[in-house]
Design a protein around this motif. Structure first.
Motif, PDB file in Angstrom:
ATOM      1  N   VAL A 140     -67.323  13.810  10.118  1.00 55.43           N
ATOM      2  CA  VAL A 140     -66.820  14.029   8.775  1.00 55.43           C
ATOM      3  C   VAL A 140     -66.827  15.516   8.454  1.00 55.43           C
ATOM      4  CG1 VAL A 140     -69.123  13.700   7.752  1.00 55.43           C
ATOM      5  CG2 VAL A 140     -67.094  13.418   6.331  1.00 55.43           C
ATOM      6  N   PRO A 142     -66.963  17.546   5.219  1.00 55.07           N
ATOM      7  CA  PRO A 142     -67.146  17.387   3.773  1.00 55.07           C
ATOM      8  C   PRO A 142     -66.156  18.182   2.940  1.00 55.07           C
ATOM      9  CG  PRO A 142     -69.250  17.714   4.880  1.00 55.07           C
ATOM     10  CD  PRO A 142     -68.189  17.983   5.894  1.00 55.07           C
ATOM     11  N   ARG A 144     -63.127  18.571   3.295  1.00 54.59           N
ATOM     12  CA  ARG A 144     -61.803  17.943   3.238  1.00 54.59           C
ATOM     13  C   ARG A 144     -61.776  16.695   2.352  1.00 54.59           C
ATOM     14  NH1 ARG A 144     -58.278  19.722   7.182  1.00 54.59           N
ATOM     15  NH2 ARG A 144     -57.133  17.754   7.112  1.00 54.59           N
ATOM     16  N   ILE A 145     -62.939  16.297   1.827  1.00 59.71           N
ATOM     17  CA  ILE A 145     -62.997  15.138   0.927  1.00 59.71           C
ATOM     18  C   ILE A 145     -62.706  15.647  -0.477  1.00 59.71           C
ATOM     19  CG2 ILE A 145     -64.377  13.204   0.117  1.00 59.71           C
ATOM     20  CD1 ILE A 145     -66.152  13.577   2.586  1.00 59.71           C
ATOM     21  N   ALA A 150     -62.094   9.267  -2.698  1.00 56.97           N
ATOM     22  CA  ALA A 150     -62.001   9.547  -1.265  1.00 56.97           C
ATOM     23  C   ALA A 150     -63.389   9.596  -0.635  1.00 56.97           C
ATOM     24  CB  ALA A 150     -61.267  10.873  -1.036  1.00 56.97           C
ATOM     25  N   PHE A 151     -64.364  10.070  -1.376  1.00 56.93           N
ATOM     26  CA  PHE A 151     -65.738  10.090  -0.886  1.00 56.93           C
ATOM     27  C   PHE A 151     -66.256   8.667  -0.709  1.00 56.93           C
ATOM     28  CE2 PHE A 151     -70.406  11.014  -1.841  1.00 56.93           C
ATOM     29  CZ  PHE A 151     -70.678  11.461  -0.555  1.00 56.93           C
ATOM     30  N   GLU A 153     -64.475   6.098   0.102  1.00 56.93           N
ATOM     31  CA  GLU A 153     -63.859   5.615   1.341  1.00 56.93           C
ATOM     32  C   GLU A 153     -64.606   6.138   2.562  1.00 56.93           C
ATOM     33  OE1 GLU A 153     -59.814   6.850   1.181  1.00 56.93           O
ATOM     34  OE2 GLU A 153     -59.309   5.577  -0.539  1.00 56.93           O
ATOM     35  N   GLU A 154     -65.042   7.382   2.501  1.00 51.99           N
ATOM     36  CA  GLU A 154     -65.763   7.970   3.632  1.00 51.99           C
ATOM     37  C   GLU A 154     -67.131   7.319   3.808  1.00 51.99           C
ATOM     38  OE1 GLU A 154     -66.016   9.791   6.982  1.00 51.99           O
ATOM     39  OE2 GLU A 154     -64.252  10.079   5.723  1.00 51.99           O
ATOM     40  N   ARG A 157     -66.595   4.034   5.402  1.00 51.74           N
ATOM     41  CA  ARG A 157     -66.294   4.176   6.837  1.00 51.74           C
ATOM     42  C   ARG A 157     -67.564   4.419   7.629  1.00 51.74           C
ATOM     43  NH1 ARG A 157     -66.023   7.726  10.766  1.00 51.74           N
ATOM     44  NH2 ARG A 157     -66.689   9.465   9.436  1.00 51.74           N
ATOM     45  N   ILE A 158     -68.427   5.290   7.125  1.00 54.05           N
ATOM     46  CA  ILE A 158     -69.687   5.571   7.815  1.00 54.05           C
ATOM     47  C   ILE A 158     -70.525   4.303   7.930  1.00 54.05           C
ATOM     48  CG2 ILE A 158     -71.888   6.817   7.612  1.00 54.05           C
ATOM     49  CD1 ILE A 158     -70.262   9.114   6.295  1.00 54.05           C
ATOM     50  N   GLY A 166     -74.670   6.737   4.719  1.00 54.03           N
ATOM     51  CA  GLY A 166     -73.787   7.785   4.231  1.00 54.03           C
ATOM     52  C   GLY A 166     -74.454   8.648   3.175  1.00 54.03           C
TER      53      GLY A 166
END
Length: 397
Positions: A140, A142, A144-145, A150-151, A153-154, A157-158, A166
């Motif tokens: 990741v 950071p 680019r979030i 969007a965070f 979603e990240e 995903r983690i 996460g």
């Protein structure tokens, strides 16, 4: 309690709760600097853990302290409504103080058009701390979030693709949840909407409040199973130990990082503004206020001018682990992290006043907001929580 009297003159009485740790060291540094510059001005300080209650009780007895350390902003509204805090406008405008403050701290110091406080320090609340090695491991970037959603979603995903946590999300105390909510609201909706909601127009922005609560709910869903029982201190220690990729908190959390051997800034941990809040410096701060009437007005004015001086703020903030509200303070002896925070503050386009820490809402509203988020993390009922938040923010004092 320590009281000092010289030359037969009455002390300035300073009431505060800065005892021990970085707060006590910071206050000692401030008072030492004041005494060096003004040895002829007697100053006594009184510590009190229940500061607000004590001040209110003293006011009701018509025996207020001369000066006390208090959150500024809307937290002062009950005092100004009662006419018990002093007009400090001359302190701001007579010298160079006003020109060396940004709009956010000046807004916090004013009620209406009148200055009522002298901000002493600033803590930024919209930090996202990063475990550098874990961020690399989960792939990741950071920076680019670009939004709270969007965070989310990240983090999801983690949780789905790795064995790592996460973000640790302590919920034992409601203020940590409220702080996440207000940061998400700021990052997702921007400062104009954030300000409109905190200024009493929450019902006009119900959709935005619901969206922010839904995002907080998503963060909670992928947090650790013990999130409801996790305190800030424990979560911060577990972040240092490498349990999560991210940790959201005010910059006071970084004090533990700098004191941990082998947990080095930039190589082991770093930070970015919380997604969506780049350019905002969301503020918690302490300030000094004075009673409307004191027995030593000249001495009180001398002390308040020193509190607002570059020397006083350099001494206090270097020990406190915060940054000075003035923009002309030499931070050369501050940590690299705090120097970067000061630069971000000076370059910020806006300095929102924190809801969680009493600057952006009145004390009665803050109590109701904490109650609302406590119920929210128990039920995760977004619609009910939105109703409670709107009711809290639009109630009359």
């Amino acid at each position: 309690m320590s009281r000092v009297s010289t030359g037969g003159h009455a002390d300035i009485e300073l009431l505060h709760r800065l005892v021990g740790g970085d707060g006590g060291a910071a206050l000692d540094a401030l008072l030492d600097g004041f005494t060096q510059q003004h040895p002829d001005v007697p100053l006594g300080d009184v510590t009190n853990e229940n500061l607000s209650l004590t001040v209110k009780s003293r006011i009701l007895k018509e025996d207020p302290p001369d000066v006390w350390i208090e959150w500024p902003g809307k937290n002062l509204k009950p005092y100004t409504d009662a006419g018990v805090v002093g007009d400090l406008s001359a302190i701001w405008t007579d010298g160079n103080m006003e020109q060396n403050y940004l709009d956010g701290p000046k807004d916090a110091a004013r009620i209406g058009d009148t200055y009522r406080a002298v901000p002493l320090n600033i803590h930024r609340i919209n930090n996202l701390f990063i475990n550098a090695s874990l961020a690399d491991e989960v792939g990741v970037d950071p920076a680019r979030i670009d939004s709270p959603s969007a965070f989310a979603e990240e983090l999801e995903r983690i949780d789905a693709e790795t064995d790592h946590v996460g973000m640790l999300f302590p919920m034992k105390n409601p203020w940590t949840v409220l702080q996440v909510f207000e940061t998400v609201l700021l990052g997702e909706q921007g400062h104009d909407t954030y300000r409109a909601i905190s200024d009493g127009r929450a019902s006009q922005h119900r959709r935005e409040i619901v969206q922010a609560l839904e995002i907080v709910q998503r963060y909670g869903a992928v947090a650790t199973d013990d999130r409801a029982y996790l305190s800030l201190t424990d979560a911060n220690e577990r972040f240092i130990e490498g349990e999560s990729v991210f940790f959201h908190q005010g910059d006071w959390a970084a004090g533990a990082y700098t004191e941990t051997d082998g947990f080095d800034y930039r190589s082991e941990w770093s930070h970015v503004p919380f997604p969506g809040t780049d350019g905002y410096y969301a503020m918690n701060m302490d300030s000094v206020v004075s009673a409307a009437d004191t027995d030593t007005p000249d001495a009180v004015e001398t002390f308040l001018r020193y509190v607002g001086s570059a020397d006083g703020q350099r001494r206090f903030n270097r020990k406190k682990g915060s940054i000075p509200p003035r923009t002309d303070v030499d931070t050369g002896q501050f940590t690299p992290f705090l120097q970067e925070q000061q630069l971000a503050f000076q370059q910020s386009r806006s300095q929102p006043l924190s809801i969680t820490h009493g600057l952006g809402v009145r004390p009665d509203q803050l109590i109701e907001l904490k109650t609302a988020v406590s119920a929210f993390v128990s039920s995760w009922d977004v619609e009910s929580a939105a109703d409670a938040v709107i009711t809290a923010l639009e109630q009359s004092s």
